[in-house]
Design an enzyme around this catalytic site. Structure first.
Site, mmCIF file in Angstrom:
data_model
loop_
_atom_site.group_PDB
_atom_site.id
_atom_site.type_symbol
_atom_site.label_atom_id
_atom_site.label_comp_id
_atom_site.label_asym_id
_atom_site.label_seq_id
_atom_site.Cartn_x
_atom_site.Cartn_y
_atom_site.Cartn_z
ATOM 1 N N HIS A 194 0.895 -1.311 -0.099
ATOM 2 C CA HIS A 194 0.150 0.027 -0.121
ATOM 3 C C HIS A 194 0.857 1.036 -0.139
ATOM 4 O O HIS A 194 1.437 1.738 0.918
ATOM 5 C CB HIS A 194 -0.995 0.161 1.210
ATOM 6 C CG HIS A 194 -2.074 1.275 1.337
ATOM 7 N ND1 HIS A 194 -3.288 0.871 1.142
ATOM 8 C CD2 HIS A 194 -1.810 2.234 1.494
ATOM 9 C CE1 HIS A 194 -3.896 2.061 1.529
ATOM 10 N NE2 HIS A 194 -2.915 2.929 1.419
ATOM 11 N N HIS A 198 0.917 5.306 -2.519
ATOM 12 C CA HIS A 198 0.471 6.070 -3.682
ATOM 13 C C HIS A 198 1.595 6.587 -4.551
ATOM 14 O O HIS A 198 2.327 7.461 -3.865
ATOM 15 C CB HIS A 198 -0.472 7.136 -3.201
ATOM 16 C CG HIS A 198 -1.787 6.568 -2.190
ATOM 17 N ND1 HIS A 198 -2.874 6.434 -2.545
ATOM 18 C CD2 HIS A 198 -1.550 6.081 -0.959
ATOM 19 C CE1 HIS A 198 -3.543 6.122 -1.833
ATOM 20 N NE2 HIS A 198 -2.968 5.542 -0.543
ATOM 21 N N HIS A 228 -9.633 1.828 0.476
ATOM 22 C CA HIS A 228 -9.572 2.618 1.751
ATOM 23 C C HIS A 228 -10.868 2.497 2.577
ATOM 24 O O HIS A 228 -11.919 3.097 2.134
ATOM 25 C CB HIS A 228 -9.209 3.910 1.499
ATOM 26 C CG HIS A 228 -7.716 4.247 0.915
ATOM 27 N ND1 HIS A 228 -7.354 3.905 -0.182
ATOM 28 C CD2 HIS A 228 -6.583 4.662 1.680
ATOM 29 C CE1 HIS A 228 -6.001 4.158 -0.371
ATOM 30 N NE2 HIS A 228 -5.689 4.871 0.562
ATOM 31 N N GLU A 267 -10.424 4.094 7.996
ATOM 32 C CA GLU A 267 -9.029 4.839 8.533
ATOM 33 C C GLU A 267 -9.536 6.173 9.067
ATOM 34 O O GLU A 267 -9.835 6.458 10.277
ATOM 35 C CB GLU A 267 -8.244 5.045 7.420
ATOM 36 C CG GLU A 267 -6.974 5.851 7.612
ATOM 37 C CD GLU A 267 -6.439 6.347 6.404
ATOM 38 O OE1 GLU A 267 -7.101 6.719 5.492
ATOM 39 O OE2 GLU A 267 -5.407 7.040 6.525
ATOM 40 N N ASP A 274 2.330 3.998 2.598
ATOM 41 C CA ASP A 274 1.206 5.076 2.283
ATOM 42 C C ASP A 274 1.634 5.872 1.360
ATOM 43 O O ASP A 274 1.634 5.933 0.151
ATOM 44 C CB ASP A 274 0.502 5.403 3.449
ATOM 45 C CG ASP A 274 -1.308 5.892 3.143
ATOM 46 O OD1 ASP A 274 -1.447 5.305 2.269
ATOM 47 O OD2 ASP A 274 -1.811 6.263 4.099
ATOM 48 N N ASP A 275 2.247 7.324 1.920
ATOM 49 C CA ASP A 275 2.742 8.459 1.239
ATOM 50 C C ASP A 275 3.940 8.735 1.914
ATOM 51 O O ASP A 275 4.191 9.866 2.673
ATOM 52 C CB ASP A 275 1.631 9.586 1.009
ATOM 53 C CG ASP A 275 0.351 9.023 0.568
ATOM 54 O OD1 ASP A 275 0.204 9.269 -0.574
ATOM 55 O OD2 ASP A 275 -0.396 8.521 1.296
HETATM 56 N N1 HPA Z 1 -5.393 8.072 1.816
HETATM 57 C C1 HPA Z 1 -6.273 8.197 0.810
HETATM 58 N N2 HPA Z 1 -6.293 8.493 -0.274
HETATM 59 C C2 HPA Z 1 -5.054 9.131 -0.710
HETATM 60 C C3 HPA Z 1 -3.933 8.919 0.159
HETATM 61 C C4 HPA Z 1 -3.981 8.327 1.474
HETATM 62 O O1 HPA Z 1 -3.193 8.209 2.113
HETATM 63 N N3 HPA Z 1 -2.863 9.195 -0.725
HETATM 64 C C5 HPA Z 1 -3.414 9.383 -1.755
HETATM 65 N N4 HPA Z 1 -4.731 9.577 -2.068
HETATM 66 ZN ZN ZN Z 2 -3.343 5.010 1.208
#
Ligand code: HPA
Ligand code: ZN
Length: 321
Positions: free
Chosen positions: A8, A10, A188, A191, A269-270
Site C-alpha cells: 500500500h 500511492h 481504503h 481509517e 502509504d505516502d
Molecule cells: N489516503 C487516501 N487517499 C489518498 C492517500 C491516502 O493516504 N494518498 C493519496 N490518496
Molecule cells: Zn492510502
C-alpha cells in the site's frame, strides 16, 4: 536482514520534495512555496490539506519519463531497504490533471518497474486507483480504461481519496467491471471513517484487501467477518500517527488486530508526506510492537501470500524468505 514487501503506497505520493522540485524545474513549472516547510518537507496539517498538497505535488509529474523516474526512484529506495516486492497504486486521474493519457502514465510506470527490477531485483506491480471524492462517474471511466488496456503488470483496482465522500455502494459498478476482468481489488476504509465503512466495503465491493481498516478493532463482529472472508489489512502505522488517527503507537491497534487473528501487513502509504518509508514501518513494528525479526518476516510472508501478483511470481518471492 529482514526481507520486506509493501502492498500500500500511492505512487504520486512517494516522490520526495527534492524529486518533486526537480520535476517541476524539468517541466518549467513553479510550485507555490506553501507546499513546503522551511526544512524542505511537505507542508500540510489536516487530511484534506494533505490531499491538496498531494494533488499539487502530483501536478509536476507530466510525462511518461517523469512517471518512470518517480517509480524507479521509489523502487530503488525500497530495494535499498531490502524490499523484494512492492505494489504501487497509480492514479490516472492525477495523470489526466497533469495532461497525460492513461497509456502514457502506464508506459512510464511500467518502464520504471522494469528498470528497477533489472537493477535492484525488486518486483513491482500496479494497482490502478480511482479517487473517491471525484465521484462514481469518474470511477467508471477509470475502470473502463483499466479493462480496455490490460497489461500484465496491472494486477489490481482500488480507490483512495476522501473516505467520507459519497457512499461505497456508489462505486460498485467500477469495481465490478475490474473484478470481472480478473483484477483483484482493495479499497481504503476504516481509517478516517469507522468500522461501518469496512462493513460497507465488504457489503458492496469485491475486495480482497482493505487499505488501513485499523478501526475494525472497534467492532468484534467485524473482526470475525474479516477472518471469515479472509481479508488482508494494509496497515500503515506511520501514516495513522501522522494523520492523527491514533495519538501514539501505544494506542495503535496493530497488535490487537494481529492477536485477534486478522491478517495484518505493513506499508508506508505516502512516505515523504508522513515522514516514513517501508524500512521505517518495519522499524516501528520492531520498536513499538516488539516484533522479532522472525515475526517481521512472517509479516512479509503474509504480504506476499496476499499480494495481487500471479501465483508463480508469488511462489518465487516466497521461496526467497
Ligand atoms: N489516503 C487516501 N487517499 C489518498 C492517500 C491516502 O493516504 N494518498 C493519496 N490518496
Ligand atoms: Zn492510502
Amino acid at each position: 536482514m529482514v526481507l520486506k514487501a509493501e502492498l500500500h503506497n500511492h505512487l504520486e505520493g512517494t516522490a520526495s520534495p527534492e524529486l518533486v522540485k526537480r520535476l517541476a524545474s524539468r517541466n518549467s513549472m513553479s510550485l507555490p512555496s506553501e507546499l513546503f516547510n522551511d526544512d524542505e518537507t511537505f507542508k500540510w496539517t489536516t487530511f484534506l490539506e494533505f490531499l491538496k498538497a498531494y494533488d499539487l505535488a502530483s501536478s509536476v509529474i507530466k510525462t511518461p519519463e517523469d512517471y518512470r523516474d518517480v517509480t524507479y526512484q521509489y523502487l530503488k529506495q525500497c530495494a535499498g531497504q531490502n524490499a523484494i516486492y512492492v505494489e504501487v497504486m497509480s492514479s490516472p486521474d492525477h495523470a489526466a490533471m497533469a495532461g497525460m493519457s492513461y497509456q502514457d502514465h502506464l508506459d512510464g510506470i511500467v518502464q520504471g518497474i522494469e528498470d528497477a527490477q533489472a537493477y535492484f531485483d525488486v518486483v513491482g506491480r500496479i494497482i490502478v486507483t480511482c479517487v473517491r471524492h471525484l465521484g462514481p462517474e469518474r470511477s467508471i471511466e477509470v475502470a473502463k480504461q483499466v479493462v480496455n488496456n490490460p497489461h500484465p503488470l496491472v494486477v489490481g483496482f482500488g480507490m483512495g481519496g476522501d473516505e467520507n465522500a459519497h457512499h461505497l455502494s456508489d462505486f460498485s459498478p467500477a469495481f465490478n467491471l475490474c473484478h470481472e476482468a480478473g483484477l483483484l481489488c482493495n479499497v481504503h476504509a476504516g481509517e478516517m471513517a469507522g468500522p461501518e465503512s469496512v462493513h460497507a466495503a465488504l457489503d458492496h465491493l469485491p475486495v480482497k484487501r482493505i487499505g488501513h481498516g485499523v478501526r475494525s478493532i472497534e467492532d468484534p463482529e467485524l473482526i470475525q467477518r474479516l477472518i471469515d472472508q479472509d481479508i488482508t489489512l494494509e496497515v500503515c502505522p506511520g501514516s495513522n500517527i501522522a494523520l492523527g488517527v491514533y495519538s501514539s503507537f501505544a494506542d495503535h491497534p496493530f497488535l490487537k488486530l494481529r492477536e485477534a487473528g486478522c491478517k495484518v501487513t505493513l506499508s508506508s502509504d505516502d512516505p515523504p508526506f508522513f515522514h516514513t518509508s517501508i524500512g521505517h514501518e518495519y522499524d516501528i513494528a520492531s520498536k513499538h510492537f516488539s516484533l522479532s525479526d522472525e515475526e517481521l518476516t512472517g509479516i512479509t510472508r503474509t504480504s506476499l501470500e496476499n499480494a495481487f501478483a500471479d501465483q508463480k511470481t508469488k511462489d518465487k518471492l516466497l521461496a526467497r524468505l
